[in-house]
Design an enzyme around this catalytic site. Structure first.
Site, PDB file in Angstrom:
ATOM      1  N   ARG A  79       0.873  -1.164   0.000  1.00  0.00           N
ATOM      2  CA  ARG A  79       0.000   0.000   0.000  1.00  0.00           C
ATOM      3  C   ARG A  79       0.918   1.225   0.000  1.00  0.00           C
ATOM      4  O   ARG A  79       2.055   1.139   0.439  1.00  0.00           O
ATOM      5  CB  ARG A  79      -0.927  -0.055   1.208  1.00  0.00           C
ATOM      6  CG  ARG A  79      -1.766  -1.341   1.092  1.00  0.00           C
ATOM      7  CD  ARG A  79      -3.036  -1.374   1.853  1.00  0.00           C
ATOM      8  NE  ARG A  79      -3.953  -2.325   1.236  1.00  0.00           N
ATOM      9  CZ  ARG A  79      -4.111  -3.602   1.599  1.00  0.00           C
ATOM     10  NH1 ARG A  79      -3.382  -4.123   2.555  1.00  0.00           N
ATOM     11  NH2 ARG A  79      -4.989  -4.371   0.981  1.00  0.00           N
ATOM     12  N   ASP A 111     -10.364  -1.900  -5.710  1.00  0.00           N
ATOM     13  CA  ASP A 111     -10.961  -0.585  -5.989  1.00  0.00           C
ATOM     14  C   ASP A 111     -10.064   0.562  -5.545  1.00  0.00           C
ATOM     15  O   ASP A 111     -10.035   1.616  -6.199  1.00  0.00           O
ATOM     16  CB  ASP A 111     -12.356  -0.482  -5.360  1.00  0.00           C
ATOM     17  CG  ASP A 111     -12.332  -0.659  -3.862  1.00  0.00           C
ATOM     18  OD1 ASP A 111     -11.671  -1.603  -3.385  1.00  0.00           O
ATOM     19  OD2 ASP A 111     -12.968   0.133  -3.149  1.00  0.00           O
ATOM     20  N   THR A 133      -8.204  -9.053  -6.672  1.00  0.00           N
ATOM     21  CA  THR A 133      -8.569  -9.105  -5.245  1.00  0.00           C
ATOM     22  C   THR A 133      -9.389 -10.367  -5.004  1.00  0.00           C
ATOM     23  O   THR A 133     -10.211 -10.721  -5.850  1.00  0.00           O
ATOM     24  CB  THR A 133      -9.382  -7.866  -4.799  1.00  0.00           C
ATOM     25  OG1 THR A 133      -9.989  -8.154  -3.533  1.00  0.00           O
ATOM     26  CG2 THR A 133     -10.483  -7.501  -5.781  1.00  0.00           C
ATOM     27  N   ASP A 137     -15.329  -7.769  -4.556  1.00  0.00           N
ATOM     28  CA  ASP A 137     -16.119  -6.620  -4.099  1.00  0.00           C
ATOM     29  C   ASP A 137     -16.197  -5.503  -5.131  1.00  0.00           C
ATOM     30  O   ASP A 137     -16.393  -4.343  -4.789  1.00  0.00           O
ATOM     31  CB  ASP A 137     -15.558  -6.085  -2.770  1.00  0.00           C
ATOM     32  CG  ASP A 137     -14.100  -5.671  -2.881  1.00  0.00           C
ATOM     33  OD1 ASP A 137     -13.467  -5.929  -3.928  1.00  0.00           O
ATOM     34  OD2 ASP A 137     -13.579  -5.082  -1.915  1.00  0.00           O
ATOM     35  N   ARG A 179     -13.279  -8.807   3.168  1.00  0.00           N
ATOM     36  CA  ARG A 179     -13.391  -7.391   3.543  1.00  0.00           C
ATOM     37  C   ARG A 179     -14.847  -7.034   3.829  1.00  0.00           C
ATOM     38  O   ARG A 179     -15.442  -7.656   4.681  1.00  0.00           O
ATOM     39  CB  ARG A 179     -12.782  -6.501   2.464  1.00  0.00           C
ATOM     40  CG  ARG A 179     -11.788  -5.615   3.137  1.00  0.00           C
ATOM     41  CD  ARG A 179     -10.985  -4.601   2.478  1.00  0.00           C
ATOM     42  NE  ARG A 179     -10.722  -4.618   1.088  1.00  0.00           N
ATOM     43  CZ  ARG A 179      -9.957  -3.701   0.500  1.00  0.00           C
ATOM     44  NH1 ARG A 179      -9.423  -2.751   1.216  1.00  0.00           N
ATOM     45  NH2 ARG A 179      -9.726  -3.737  -0.783  1.00  0.00           N
TER      46      ARG A 179
END
Ligand code: ADP
Length: 377
Positions: A79, A111, A133, A137, A179
């Site tokens: 990240r 995203d 991912t 989502d 998540r």
């Protein structure tokens, strides 16, 4: 002049990321395009390393062919906090265009990574996103890279758990990832015949879980499986159960700084249902698994589409493209729409209700078990 593309993996790693990199490398080579591998997500674009090769290095299909089935991500991922700063984004976009002479960037991530890519699009960098991912989502696509693998890991684990649950006649709480998306939990519950599923999409109450587990036990099923998505705790009402004092000694302990957990839930159910409830958190094995055939094939097709888009298509102003799956086929759409997660995907209420209400049909030896339990009482 020949073109040059860049590729990076960003956010949480997911099975199939390497296969997508290989695919992009192979198709780029076919077009005579040079491909640069960017290390550790957006961090690799910040120009922090003394040796530029540590961050951005040439990828040739021969060099990456061996990573096709490799777990994790060869390019590494991370990240990158600096990517939220306008001045950093300005500099990165300028470097990509004028220093590295990169004509197009493939971003494999979720995203958040898509939003970072959009910030680059606004600054004139051509970007294509591949949805990497396990969480599934991103509503614009039926599948994300790694989701199928994660579900398969969970199904395999829950089958093993149900075998030992059956051997000992013990209920089990199993936590899966996702998540804020209950897809892994739902799919795992459906595929394994689990008796309960708890997801962030639905408000829930611990008292209902206790009630349902007690019903299962009373009806001769002392080995029920409860699947819970990792972040569903926030959506549950755990406030009003009478065992709080016994467990923690104070209110804060359960719902203050110490969040509820799968282990704690098993403990509560053990007391509330008078049963030897056990718990398992499947955890990162979902992320580090070898990609399934589905994910490997999706990665291959997505990589192909990404190169085609960078070679032949022009996105709308300030926008890029996102590759996904629609009606079972690989397709592409606007990166802006994909990153905004609009429209949201409708939740499968009917299946959720079915899993959580389906009655247990006892066998003869189950009834013996119920009778024995009643005698004990
Ligand atoms: P994922 O891509 O799996 O959703 P994250 O949400 O952690 O993972 O995002 C990955 C990275 O994308 C972040 O560390 C950051 O560098 C970048 N990113 C996320 N959101 C934004 C944003 N709004 N603007 C710019 N960059 C972002």
């Amino acid at each position: 002049m020949s073109k040059k593309f860049g590729i990076l993996t960003s956010g949480g790693d997911s099975p199939g990321m390497n296969a997508a990199v290989v695919s992009v490398a192979r198709y780029a080579q076919q077009y005579g395009v040079e491909l640069m591998g960017i290390r550790r997500g957006y961090n690799g674009l910040l120009g922090k390393s003394e040796n530029e090769l540590n961050d951005i290095r040439k990828l040739r299909s021969e060099t990456v062919l061996d990573i096709l089935d490799m777990r994790g991500t060869y390019l590494r991922t991370a990240r990158c906090k600096e990517f939220f700063l306008d001045e950093v984004l300005d500099q990165v976009a300028d470097d990509l265009k004028n220093k590295h002479h990169i004509d197009g960037l493939v971003i494999i991530g979720g995203d958040g990574s898509y939003r970072g890519a959009l910030d680059l699009c606004k600054r004139g960098v051509r970007c294509v996103g591949i949805p990497g991912t396990i969480d599934n989502d991103l509503p614009y696509t039926e599948a994300t890279l790694g989701y199928d693998t994660a579900v398969n890991v969970c199904v395999e684990a829950v089958r093993s758990i149900r075998a030992t649950s059956r051997s000992h006649d013990r209920p089990h709480v199993v936590e899966v990832m996702g998540r804020r998306c209950g897809d892994i939990a739902m799919r795992t519950a459906i595929a394994t015949g689990a008796e309960m599923v708890i997801v962030p999409e639905k408000k829930w109450d611990l008292r209902d879980v206790i009630k349902r587990l007690n019903e299962q036990i009373t009806n001769g099923n002392p080995r029920a499986t409860i699947i819970i998505c990792e972040n569903a705790w926030e959506d549950g009402n755990m406030a009003d159960y009478p065992w709080r004092e016994q467990l923690c000694g104070s209110d804060e302990c359960v719902h203050g700084d110490t969040p509820f957990s799968t282990k704690l839930m098993a403990h509560v159910l053990k007391i509330a249902c008078n049963a030897e409830v056990r718990s398992t958190v499947i955890g990162y094995t979902q992320r580090g698994a070898i990609p399934t055939a589905y994910d490997s094939a999706f990665a291959f097709e997505a990589g192909h589409r990404a190169v085609e888009l960078l070679m032949n298509e022009t996105p709308a102003k300030d926008d890029g493209f996102a590759v996904g799956v629609q009606h079972g086929r690989v397709f592409h759409t606007s990166l802006k729409d994909a990153a905004q997660k609009k429209p949201p995907r409708p939740f499968d209420e009917k299946m959720y209700h079915t899993i959580n209400t389906l009655p247990y049909l006892p066998r003869e030896d189950d009834l013996i078990l119920v009778a024995a339990r009643n005698v004990k009482k």
